[in-house]
Design an enzyme around this catalytic site. Structure first.
Site, PDB file in Angstrom:
ATOM      1  N   ILE A 122      55.901  97.630  73.043  1.00 21.69           N
ATOM      2  CA  ILE A 122      56.199  98.608  71.977  1.00 21.69           C
ATOM      3  C   ILE A 122      55.019  99.535  71.670  1.00 21.69           C
ATOM      4  O   ILE A 122      55.196 100.538  70.985  1.00 21.69           O
ATOM      5  CB  ILE A 122      56.641  97.973  70.622  1.00 21.69           C
ATOM      6  CG1 ILE A 122      55.805  96.767  70.269  1.00 21.69           C
ATOM      7  CG2 ILE A 122      58.107  97.724  70.586  1.00 21.69           C
ATOM      8  CD1 ILE A 122      55.969  96.362  68.826  1.00 21.69           C
TER       9      ILE A 122
ATOM     10  N   GLN B 109      43.560  88.655  73.460  1.00 23.35           N
ATOM     11  CA  GLN B 109      44.936  88.149  73.317  1.00 23.35           C
ATOM     12  C   GLN B 109      45.326  88.215  71.847  1.00 23.35           C
ATOM     13  O   GLN B 109      44.568  87.769  70.973  1.00 23.35           O
ATOM     14  CB  GLN B 109      45.048  86.698  73.819  1.00 23.35           C
ATOM     15  CG  GLN B 109      46.502  86.199  73.836  1.00 23.35           C
ATOM     16  CD  GLN B 109      46.651  84.800  74.427  1.00 23.35           C
ATOM     17  OE1 GLN B 109      45.668  84.085  74.663  1.00 23.35           O
ATOM     18  NE2 GLN B 109      47.893  84.401  74.688  1.00 23.35           N
TER      19      GLN B 109
ATOM     20  N   HIS C 262      51.563  86.238  78.591  1.00 18.80           N
ATOM     21  CA  HIS C 262      52.262  87.413  79.121  1.00 18.80           C
ATOM     22  C   HIS C 262      51.334  88.145  80.073  1.00 18.80           C
ATOM     23  O   HIS C 262      50.110  88.107  79.928  1.00 18.80           O
ATOM     24  CB  HIS C 262      52.688  88.356  77.991  1.00 18.80           C
ATOM     25  CG  HIS C 262      51.604  88.654  77.005  1.00 18.80           C
ATOM     26  ND1 HIS C 262      51.264  87.767  76.001  1.00 18.80           N
ATOM     27  CD2 HIS C 262      50.767  89.709  76.863  1.00 18.80           C
ATOM     28  CE1 HIS C 262      50.275  88.268  75.297  1.00 18.80           C
ATOM     29  NE2 HIS C 262      49.940  89.441  75.805  1.00 18.80           N
ATOM     30  N   PHE C 263      51.944  88.801  81.022  1.00 19.95           N
ATOM     31  CA  PHE C 263      51.227  89.731  81.889  1.00 19.95           C
ATOM     32  C   PHE C 263      51.607  91.145  81.471  1.00 19.95           C
ATOM     33  O   PHE C 263      52.788  91.459  81.356  1.00 19.95           O
ATOM     34  CB  PHE C 263      51.619  89.545  83.363  1.00 19.95           C
ATOM     35  CG  PHE C 263      50.911  88.402  84.028  1.00 19.95           C
ATOM     36  CD1 PHE C 263      51.374  87.102  83.876  1.00 19.95           C
ATOM     37  CD2 PHE C 263      49.788  88.624  84.805  1.00 19.95           C
ATOM     38  CE1 PHE C 263      50.716  86.044  84.477  1.00 19.95           C
ATOM     39  CE2 PHE C 263      49.126  87.564  85.413  1.00 19.95           C
ATOM     40  CZ  PHE C 263      49.591  86.275  85.251  1.00 19.95           C
TER      41      PHE C 263
HETATM   42  P1  AMP Z   1      47.861  90.977  74.028  1.00 16.50           P
HETATM   43  O1  AMP Z   1      46.952  91.756  73.111  1.00 16.50           O
HETATM   44  O2  AMP Z   1      47.391  90.896  75.437  1.00 16.50           O
HETATM   45  O3  AMP Z   1      48.190  89.618  73.433  1.00 16.50           O
HETATM   46  O4  AMP Z   1      49.193  91.826  74.096  1.00 16.50           O
HETATM   47  C1  AMP Z   1      50.260  91.715  73.211  1.00 16.50           C
HETATM   48  C2  AMP Z   1      51.139  92.914  73.458  1.00 16.50           C
HETATM   49  O5  AMP Z   1      52.403  92.662  72.882  1.00 16.50           O
HETATM   50  C3  AMP Z   1      50.626  94.214  72.827  1.00 16.50           C
HETATM   51  O6  AMP Z   1      50.435  95.193  73.857  1.00 16.50           O
HETATM   52  C4  AMP Z   1      51.738  94.604  71.865  1.00 16.50           C
HETATM   53  O7  AMP Z   1      51.958  95.995  71.823  1.00 16.50           O
HETATM   54  C5  AMP Z   1      52.927  93.867  72.422  1.00 16.50           C
HETATM   55  N1  AMP Z   1      53.957  93.546  71.463  1.00 16.50           N
HETATM   56  C6  AMP Z   1      53.822  92.910  70.276  1.00 16.50           C
HETATM   57  N2  AMP Z   1      55.019  92.750  69.684  1.00 16.50           N
HETATM   58  C7  AMP Z   1      55.934  93.279  70.515  1.00 16.50           C
HETATM   59  C8  AMP Z   1      57.366  93.422  70.472  1.00 16.50           C
HETATM   60  N3  AMP Z   1      58.086  92.981  69.440  1.00 16.50           N
HETATM   61  N4  AMP Z   1      57.990  94.034  71.512  1.00 16.50           N
HETATM   62  C9  AMP Z   1      57.273  94.473  72.567  1.00 16.50           C
HETATM   63  N5  AMP Z   1      55.934  94.368  72.677  1.00 16.50           N
HETATM   64  C10 AMP Z   1      55.274  93.778  71.669  1.00 16.50           C
END
Ligand code: AMP
Ligand code: ZN
Length: 135
Positions: free
Chosen positions: A30, A92, A98-99
């Protein structure tokens, strides 16, 4: 458990899905860094790279490879970064592994998350020896 991505797996939280199978889901981030930035997650909850079952990891990696290839074809990306952050110190923010699949374009504004500096060869050897000993 209060996990956003488990909510996405169950459908309780909406997502823009690209792909899903019995083990993994891919959906759009998002807050994309570039056009086509997607996330690939296992359906089951694992916290990070240290926690995940290796076979589940292998499946998630295969799906990430497919998403990367499809994004390159569909969006005419010039390259792609696969990013997996484990731990708050590694950025994180969602603790369901997640990737990130981040299509890259010659003119995008994404930069490396580290500053490359020449290493002391003795330091490299000492670090390698420690890591080797823990493998
Ligand atoms: P990280 O910082 O590597 O843990 O990445 C988490 C990612 O999840 C970030 O890039 C956010 O933009 C994404 N994110 C968080 N909530 C959502 C959601 N509801 N739908 C899609 N992406 C999300
Ligand atoms: Zn989860």
């Amino acid at each position: 458990m209060d996990c956003i991505f488990c909510g996405i797996v169950s459908g309780a939280i909406p997502s823009t899905r690209i792909y899903e199978d019995e083990g993994a889901i891919a959906f759009m981030d998002i807050n994309p860094g570039t056009r086509g930035h997607a996330l690939v997650i296992p359906r089951s909850h694992f916290r990070d790279i240290h926690d995940i079952d290796p076979e589940v990891l292998a499946h998630v990696a295969k799906v990430a490879q497919r998403v990367a290839g499809a994004a390159r074809t569909a969006l005419a990306a010039d390259g792609v970064n696969l990013v997996q952050s484990s731990g708050a110190a590694a950025f994180q923010s969602v603790f369901h592994i997640h990737f990130h699949v981040i299509p890259r374009y010659e003119d995008d504004d994404v930069r490396l998350p580290w500053c490359p500096r020449p290493a002391d060869p003795a330091d490299l050897r000492a670090q390698a020896e420690k890591i080797r000993g823990a493998m």
